[in-house]
Design a protein around this motif. Structure first.
Motif, PDB file in Angstrom:
ATOM      1  N   UNK A   1       0.674  -1.268   0.165  1.00 44.65           N
ATOM      2  CA  UNK A   1       0.152  -0.014  -0.003  1.00 44.65           C
ATOM      3  C   UNK A   1       0.812   1.409  -0.234  1.00 44.65           C
ATOM      4  N   UNK A   2       1.612   1.103   0.820  1.00 41.36           N
ATOM      5  CA  UNK A   2       2.841   2.364   0.967  1.00 41.36           C
ATOM      6  C   UNK A   2       3.501   2.626  -0.363  1.00 41.36           C
ATOM      7  N   UNK A   3       3.692   1.566  -1.141  1.00 39.10           N
ATOM      8  CA  UNK A   3       4.646   1.666  -2.596  1.00 39.10           C
ATOM      9  C   UNK A   3       3.446   2.029  -3.641  1.00 39.10           C
ATOM     10  N   UNK A   4       2.287   1.900  -3.099  1.00 40.46           N
ATOM     11  CA  UNK A   4       1.207   2.379  -4.317  1.00 40.46           C
ATOM     12  C   UNK A   4       0.686   4.120  -3.943  1.00 40.46           C
ATOM     13  N   UNK A   5       1.280   4.530  -2.924  1.00 40.18           N
ATOM     14  CA  UNK A   5       1.080   5.828  -2.381  1.00 40.18           C
ATOM     15  C   UNK A   5      -0.068   5.965  -1.437  1.00 40.18           C
ATOM     16  N   UNK A   6      -0.385   4.988  -0.619  1.00 46.42           N
ATOM     17  CA  UNK A   6      -1.324   5.158   0.344  1.00 46.42           C
ATOM     18  C   UNK A   6      -0.712   5.452   1.508  1.00 46.42           C
ATOM     19  N   UNK A   7      -1.382   6.266   2.270  1.00 43.96           N
ATOM     20  CA  UNK A   7      -0.972   6.973   3.826  1.00 43.96           C
ATOM     21  C   UNK A   7      -1.461   6.004   4.911  1.00 43.96           C
TER      22      UNK A   7
END
Length: 121
Positions: free
Chosen positions: A19-25
């Motif tokens: 998720x972080x790699x996909x831009x999620x916070x």
């Protein structure tokens, strides 16, 4: 810690990294209240996203993940609703996602990964 709990924790760690790699916070992990637990709460594109993570080592991991029981879905909805009350937030753009992961536990990695978005549309 029991093996199934270790597999679940590893799955959540893998999901968070993805998720972080996909831009999620990532807002919170393992949020609990009197209605249940939500594995991950995240934000992206003005959406607050409640994410259930299902991790398995067996071949039928997708089948198990796609067939959330009615009671599990109700717990997710109620837990998310209470999150807004508890945090004094207004309900705006929300989404419920499911991440299904098949794990090779001995190598501590995902061998299959599927992110289902907006599962309660």
């Amino acid at each position: 810690m029991a093996l199934h709990n270790q597999i679940g924790e590893l799955g959540e760690d893998i999901a968070v990294k993805h998720l972080q790699n996909e831009g999620y916070l990532i807002i919170e992990r393992n949020y609990r209240n009197k209605f249940g637990e939500i594995d991950i709460i995240a934000k992206k594109n003005n959406y607050l996203i409640f994410i259930e993570v299902k991790s398995r080592t067996s071949e039928d991991y997708l089948y198990l993940a796609e067939n959330l029981y009615y009671t599990q879905i109700e717990h997710l909805k109620n837990t998310a609703s209470y999150y807004f009350v508890e945090n004094e937030k207004e309900i705006d753009n929300i989404r419920f996602d499911l991440i299904a992961i098949k794990i090779n536990y001995s190598e501590k990695k995902a061998v299959e990964f599927k992110h289902f978005k907006n599962i309660l549309d």
